[in-house]
Design a protein around this motif. Structure first.
Motif, PDB file in Angstrom:
ATOM      1  N   VAL A  89       0.844  -1.203   0.000  1.00  0.00           N
ATOM      2  CA  VAL A  89       0.000   0.000   0.000  1.00  0.00           C
ATOM      3  C   VAL A  89       0.878   1.250   0.000  1.00  0.00           C
ATOM      4  CG1 VAL A  89      -1.597   1.404   1.381  1.00  0.00           C
ATOM      5  CG2 VAL A  89      -2.015  -1.038   1.093  1.00  0.00           C
ATOM      6  N   ALA A  90       1.861   1.283   0.905  1.00  0.00           N
ATOM      7  CA  ALA A  90       2.749   2.449   0.999  1.00  0.00           C
ATOM      8  C   ALA A  90       3.490   2.688  -0.306  1.00  0.00           C
ATOM      9  CB  ALA A  90       3.736   2.259   2.152  1.00  0.00           C
ATOM     10  N   ASN A  91       4.063   1.631  -0.872  1.00  0.00           N
ATOM     11  CA  ASN A  91       4.818   1.775  -2.121  1.00  0.00           C
ATOM     12  C   ASN A  91       3.920   2.255  -3.262  1.00  0.00           C
ATOM     13  OD1 ASN A  91       7.228   1.000  -0.945  1.00  0.00           O
ATOM     14  ND2 ASN A  91       6.989  -1.153  -1.493  1.00  0.00           N
ATOM     15  N   LYS A  92       2.705   1.741  -3.300  1.00  0.00           N
ATOM     16  CA  LYS A  92       1.749   2.120  -4.356  1.00  0.00           C
ATOM     17  C   LYS A  92       1.454   3.611  -4.305  1.00  0.00           C
ATOM     18  CE  LYS A  92      -3.177   1.415  -5.489  1.00  0.00           C
ATOM     19  NZ  LYS A  92      -4.385   0.629  -5.146  1.00  0.00           N
ATOM     20  N   TYR A  93       1.171   4.134  -3.113  1.00  0.00           N
ATOM     21  CA  TYR A  93       0.768   5.530  -3.023  1.00  0.00           C
ATOM     22  C   TYR A  93       1.963   6.486  -2.970  1.00  0.00           C
ATOM     23  CZ  TYR A  93      -3.957   3.823  -2.669  1.00  0.00           C
ATOM     24  OH  TYR A  93      -5.157   3.208  -2.951  1.00  0.00           O
ATOM     25  N   ILE A  94       3.133   5.983  -2.597  1.00  0.00           N
ATOM     26  CA  ILE A  94       4.343   6.804  -2.746  1.00  0.00           C
ATOM     27  C   ILE A  94       4.615   7.048  -4.224  1.00  0.00           C
ATOM     28  CG2 ILE A  94       6.871   6.737  -2.556  1.00  0.00           C
ATOM     29  CD1 ILE A  94       6.492   5.478   0.225  1.00  0.00           C
ATOM     30  N   ALA A  95       4.517   5.986  -5.023  1.00  0.00           N
ATOM     31  CA  ALA A  95       4.735   6.123  -6.474  1.00  0.00           C
ATOM     32  C   ALA A  95       3.738   7.094  -7.086  1.00  0.00           C
ATOM     33  CB  ALA A  95       4.641   4.755  -7.147  1.00  0.00           C
ATOM     34  N   ALA A  96       2.470   6.996  -6.656  1.00  0.00           N
ATOM     35  CA  ALA A  96       1.427   7.892  -7.185  1.00  0.00           C
ATOM     36  C   ALA A  96       1.702   9.339  -6.778  1.00  0.00           C
ATOM     37  CB  ALA A  96       0.061   7.448  -6.676  1.00  0.00           C
ATOM     38  N   TYR A  97       2.143   9.528  -5.543  1.00  0.00           N
ATOM     39  CA  TYR A  97       2.436  10.864  -5.029  1.00  0.00           C
ATOM     40  C   TYR A  97       3.605  11.495  -5.788  1.00  0.00           C
ATOM     41  CZ  TYR A  97       3.933  14.385  -1.585  1.00  0.00           C
ATOM     42  OH  TYR A  97       4.305  15.552  -0.951  1.00  0.00           O
ATOM     43  N   LEU A  98       4.663  10.726  -5.991  1.00  0.00           N
ATOM     44  CA  LEU A  98       5.831  11.247  -6.707  1.00  0.00           C
ATOM     45  C   LEU A  98       5.486  11.597  -8.150  1.00  0.00           C
ATOM     46  CD1 LEU A  98       8.618   8.875  -5.337  1.00  0.00           C
ATOM     47  CD2 LEU A  98       8.266  11.286  -4.767  1.00  0.00           C
ATOM     48  N   ASP A  99       4.621  10.804  -8.757  1.00  0.00           N
ATOM     49  CA  ASP A  99       4.188  11.079 -10.124  1.00  0.00           C
ATOM     50  C   ASP A  99       3.458  12.419 -10.192  1.00  0.00           C
ATOM     51  OD1 ASP A  99       3.666  10.243 -12.953  1.00  0.00           O
ATOM     52  OD2 ASP A  99       1.582  10.288 -12.266  1.00  0.00           O
ATOM     53  N   VAL A 100       2.596  12.674  -9.218  1.00  0.00           N
ATOM     54  CA  VAL A 100       1.872  13.945  -9.166  1.00  0.00           C
ATOM     55  C   VAL A 100       2.838  15.102  -8.935  1.00  0.00           C
ATOM     56  CG1 VAL A 100       0.293  15.316  -7.745  1.00  0.00           C
ATOM     57  CG2 VAL A 100      -0.380  13.027  -8.484  1.00  0.00           C
ATOM     58  N   CYS A 101       3.792  14.926  -8.009  1.00  0.00           N
ATOM     59  CA  CYS A 101       4.777  15.986  -7.728  1.00  0.00           C
ATOM     60  C   CYS A 101       5.540  16.376  -8.986  1.00  0.00           C
ATOM     61  CB  CYS A 101       5.755  15.524  -6.658  1.00  0.00           C
ATOM     62  SG  CYS A 101       5.056  15.407  -5.006  1.00  0.00           S
ATOM     63  N   LYS A 269     -10.440  14.160   3.778  1.00  0.00           N
ATOM     64  CA  LYS A 269     -10.761  12.782   3.419  1.00  0.00           C
ATOM     65  C   LYS A 269     -11.834  12.222   4.340  1.00  0.00           C
ATOM     66  CE  LYS A 269      -6.199  11.817   1.447  1.00  0.00           C
ATOM     67  NZ  LYS A 269      -4.924  11.095   1.590  1.00  0.00           N
ATOM     68  N   SER A 270     -11.810  12.626   5.612  1.00  0.00           N
ATOM     69  CA  SER A 270     -12.793  12.103   6.563  1.00  0.00           C
ATOM     70  C   SER A 270     -14.205  12.574   6.230  1.00  0.00           C
ATOM     71  CB  SER A 270     -12.424  12.529   7.988  1.00  0.00           C
ATOM     72  OG  SER A 270     -12.380  13.937   8.097  1.00  0.00           O
ATOM     73  N   LEU A 271     -14.325  13.770   5.654  1.00  0.00           N
ATOM     74  CA  LEU A 271     -15.645  14.278   5.256  1.00  0.00           C
ATOM     75  C   LEU A 271     -16.079  13.749   3.892  1.00  0.00           C
ATOM     76  CD1 LEU A 271     -15.306  18.020   6.362  1.00  0.00           C
ATOM     77  CD2 LEU A 271     -16.586  16.211   7.524  1.00  0.00           C
ATOM     78  N   GLY A 272     -15.117  13.246   3.126  1.00  0.00           N
ATOM     79  CA  GLY A 272     -15.439  12.669   1.824  1.00  0.00           C
ATOM     80  C   GLY A 272     -15.645  13.682   0.716  1.00  0.00           C
ATOM     81  N   ASN A 273     -15.359  14.966   0.980  1.00  0.00           N
ATOM     82  CA  ASN A 273     -15.562  16.006  -0.048  1.00  0.00           C
ATOM     83  C   ASN A 273     -14.218  16.441  -0.633  1.00  0.00           C
ATOM     84  OD1 ASN A 273     -14.644  17.286   2.253  1.00  0.00           O
ATOM     85  ND2 ASN A 273     -15.819  19.146   1.895  1.00  0.00           N
ATOM     86  N   ILE A 274     -13.525  15.487  -1.220  1.00  0.00           N
ATOM     87  CA  ILE A 274     -12.189  15.782  -1.735  1.00  0.00           C
ATOM     88  C   ILE A 274     -12.138  15.654  -3.253  1.00  0.00           C
ATOM     89  CG2 ILE A 274     -11.070  15.033   0.395  1.00  0.00           C
ATOM     90  CD1 ILE A 274     -10.303  12.439  -1.127  1.00  0.00           C
ATOM     91  N   ILE A 275     -11.146  16.328  -3.819  1.00  0.00           N
ATOM     92  CA  ILE A 275     -10.831  16.180  -5.239  1.00  0.00           C
ATOM     93  C   ILE A 275      -9.383  15.734  -5.320  1.00  0.00           C
ATOM     94  CG2 ILE A 275     -10.614  17.331  -7.468  1.00  0.00           C
ATOM     95  CD1 ILE A 275     -12.659  19.381  -6.498  1.00  0.00           C
ATOM     96  N   ASN A 276      -9.145  14.587  -5.905  1.00  0.00           N
ATOM     97  CA  ASN A 276      -7.779  14.092  -6.019  1.00  0.00           C
ATOM     98  C   ASN A 276      -6.996  14.915  -7.034  1.00  0.00           C
ATOM     99  OD1 ASN A 276      -7.964  12.041  -4.113  1.00  0.00           O
ATOM    100  ND2 ASN A 276      -8.720  10.553  -5.606  1.00  0.00           N
ATOM    101  N   THR A 277      -5.750  15.186  -6.706  1.00  0.00           N
ATOM    102  CA  THR A 277      -4.902  15.999  -7.583  1.00  0.00           C
ATOM    103  C   THR A 277      -4.735  15.341  -8.945  1.00  0.00           C
ATOM    104  OG1 THR A 277      -3.692  16.649  -5.592  1.00  0.00           O
ATOM    105  CG2 THR A 277      -2.737  17.263  -7.698  1.00  0.00           C
ATOM    106  N   LYS A 278      -4.585  14.016  -8.966  1.00  0.00           N
ATOM    107  CA  LYS A 278      -4.371  13.320 -10.237  1.00  0.00           C
ATOM    108  C   LYS A 278      -5.549  13.510 -11.180  1.00  0.00           C
ATOM    109  CE  LYS A 278      -6.247   8.744  -9.063  1.00  0.00           C
ATOM    110  NZ  LYS A 278      -5.972   7.299  -8.980  1.00  0.00           N
ATOM    111  N   ASP A 279      -6.752  13.695 -10.624  1.00  0.00           N
ATOM    112  CA  ASP A 279      -7.938  13.901 -11.463  1.00  0.00           C
ATOM    113  C   ASP A 279      -7.996  15.316 -12.028  1.00  0.00           C
ATOM    114  OD1 ASP A 279      -8.794  11.272 -10.986  1.00  0.00           O
ATOM    115  OD2 ASP A 279      -9.813  11.857  -9.137  1.00  0.00           O
ATOM    116  N   ILE A 280      -7.608  16.291 -11.192  1.00  0.00           N
ATOM    117  CA  ILE A 280      -7.597  17.684 -11.650  1.00  0.00           C
ATOM    118  C   ILE A 280      -6.627  17.884 -12.793  1.00  0.00           C
ATOM    119  CG2 ILE A 280      -6.717  19.966 -10.969  1.00  0.00           C
ATOM    120  CD1 ILE A 280      -9.582  19.646 -10.305  1.00  0.00           C
ATOM    121  N   ILE A 281      -5.428  17.284 -12.685  1.00  0.00           N
ATOM    122  CA  ILE A 281      -4.414  17.528 -13.715  1.00  0.00           C
ATOM    123  C   ILE A 281      -4.634  16.673 -14.961  1.00  0.00           C
ATOM    124  CG2 ILE A 281      -2.720  18.402 -12.082  1.00  0.00           C
ATOM    125  CD1 ILE A 281      -1.317  15.730 -12.112  1.00  0.00           C
ATOM    126  N   LYS A 282      -5.681  15.872 -14.950  1.00  0.00           N
ATOM    127  CA  LYS A 282      -6.123  15.230 -16.190  1.00  0.00           C
ATOM    128  C   LYS A 282      -7.068  16.153 -16.953  1.00  0.00           C
ATOM    129  CE  LYS A 282      -5.860  10.403 -14.588  1.00  0.00           C
ATOM    130  NZ  LYS A 282      -6.671   9.228 -14.151  1.00  0.00           N
TER     131      LYS A 282
END
Length: 446
Positions: A89-101, A269-282
């Protein structure tokens, strides 16, 4: 250049002085990697990357670190839900985070420690706190004793008896005080565990950054940053632990960026009203989102709305058009090299030097764009002026991290573009249209 910064520790603007001449040590709290990052998480990523760029531009050597919390209850819960290990899980989301950065234009040459790589140092630090009577063992866990530190509350500017129990702190009958926080805890879940004199377990959240700062920087640093939501309890607890052992506040300057709201509501995230960065930059170019973030002062809340992105898209197109037009003019005249920054750059840097005011700095960027567009319409401008304007624009964009990728023209492509320009000048519009079609087919941006 004199730089002044708002220090969250003192709640005032102060002259920025570094611990070592011409060097800056900076640490920014990174993500807990259990899911994709949202646009609120992206704000400190963009802002502190810009701070780093500015400080480098004015002559500082910057050593910058930002961590990954790669072991945590939330990560373990995600592992159970996804049917994989917590490490996966950690490796998966680290890779996703670095890609966004990287897509957001951040410089990637920074130090990125992981909690799981620093367990020995964390355990040693916890033991020192226990030996110092600043922490205690209760049952299977180790807690920091907030009442052992008369400076507790210095960052949030509250007295101990006024403080609320912070996030990620569970009320536990094993604590001397409900506000005491976990340094090491025994666990029986499926997550990774480490052997210690305190039992098989893993570290609490608040200790990791202090330990990694000491390991990377060797002691006190110039800047510790993060989102305003980390000010209490996370950063307060970092200061408390460090003060107990080293009698200082860990960093000279504590800098916190404000949050991003979604249509007037706090986003989380706890409120569920989020927009993921990866979606915005698409949907929008990453530079459009970066421009939207930097068009607001970092200490002001951003109210994210679709209208904001539409406006920023138009503003970015103006910048790109001016940049490409000037680049091609200089390229066709073999004059891309050279140039000095003009006076407008001084105004830009003064805004950045007063509490990293990117919002005001961007007004000077658009003034530069306006000057360029005006001069491009003239026929008798010295190429040296164009070179100076291009140098200024390029430097402004570098500091803001707004990248424009432009493929240089080959000699054949230069000839094609020059023929098109001559056809337009001679009002041979049928030939100009024909040549323009060829230019478009080759993907040449003009």
């Amino acid at each position: 250049m004199e730089i002044k910064v708002y220090n969250s520790l003192t709640n005032q603007i102060e002259e920025f002085k570094t611990l070592k001449p011409n060097e800056v040590s900076m640490y920014v709290c990174g993500p807990t990697v259990y899911s994709d990052s949202h646009i609120g998480n992206a704000r400190p990523v963009i802002f502190f990357d810009t701070v780093k760029r500015f400080l480098q531009y004015v002559g500082y050597k910057v050593k910058f670190a930002s961590n990954f919390t790669d072991i945590d209850d939330k990560i373990i819960n995600a592992a159970i839900k996804e049917g994989i290990s917590d490490e996966e899980v950690a490796n998966k989301y680290i890779a996703a985070y670095l890609d966004v950065c990287e897509k957001l234009g951040c410089e990637m040459d920074i130090i990125r420690p992981r909690v799981t790589e620093n367990i020995d140092e964390i355990l040693e630090f916890v033991k020192r706190l226990v030996d110092h009577n600043s922490a205690y063992v209760s049952g299977d866990d180790v807690y920091y004793d907030v009442n052992s530190n008369n400076k507790y509350g210095i960052l949030s500017n509250q007295k101990l008896d006024e403080l609320e129990i912070g996030s990620r702190i569970e009320i536990n009958t094993g604590k001397k005080d409900p506000r005491d926080f976990t340094l090491w805890k025994k666990t029986k879940d499926i997550g990774r565990k480490w052997a210690s004199e305190f039992g098989l377990g893993r570290p609490g959240w608040h200790t990791e950054c202090v330990v990694m700062i000491h390991k990377i920087f060797g002691g006190m640093i110039d800047i510790h940053g993060g989102g305003i939501d980390l000010k209490f309890p996370h950063h307060e607890n970092e200061i408390a632990q460090n003060y107990s052992l080293y009698n200082n506040y860990l960093a000279n300057f504590w800098i916190h960026n404000a949050r991003i709201d979604l249509k007037g509501e706090k986003m989380s995230k706890s409120l569920g009203n989020i927009i993921n960065t990866k979606d915005i930059i698409k949907i929008y170019e990453p530079q459009v989102f970066r421009l939207a973030i930097l068009s607001n002062h970092y200490r002001q809340i951003i109210n994210y709305q679709e209208e904001l992105m539409i406006q920023m898209k138009g503003e970015w197109e103006k910048i790109v058009k001016a940049y490409i037009s000037l680049y091609r003019k200089l390229e066709l005249n073999d004059s891309l090299d050279g140039g000095n920054v003009i006076n407008l750059m001084d105004d830009f840097l003064k805004e950045m030097a007063y509490d990293f005011n990117t919002s005001n700095a961007i007004t000077h960027l658009f003034s530069m764009v306006k000057i360029i567009n005006t001069d491009l319409r003239k026929n008798d401008i010295d190429l040296k002026i164009y070179q100076d304007e291009f140098k200024t624009l390029k430097d402004m964009l570098y500091i803001l991290g707004l990248n424009i990728d432009l493929k240089p023209l080959s000699s054949e492509e230069k000839e094609l573009v020059n023929n098109w320009l001559n056809a337009r000048k001679e009002k041979n519009f049928s030939l100009a249209d024909e040549l323009r079609n060829k230019i478009n087919e080759l993907g040449i941006k003009l």
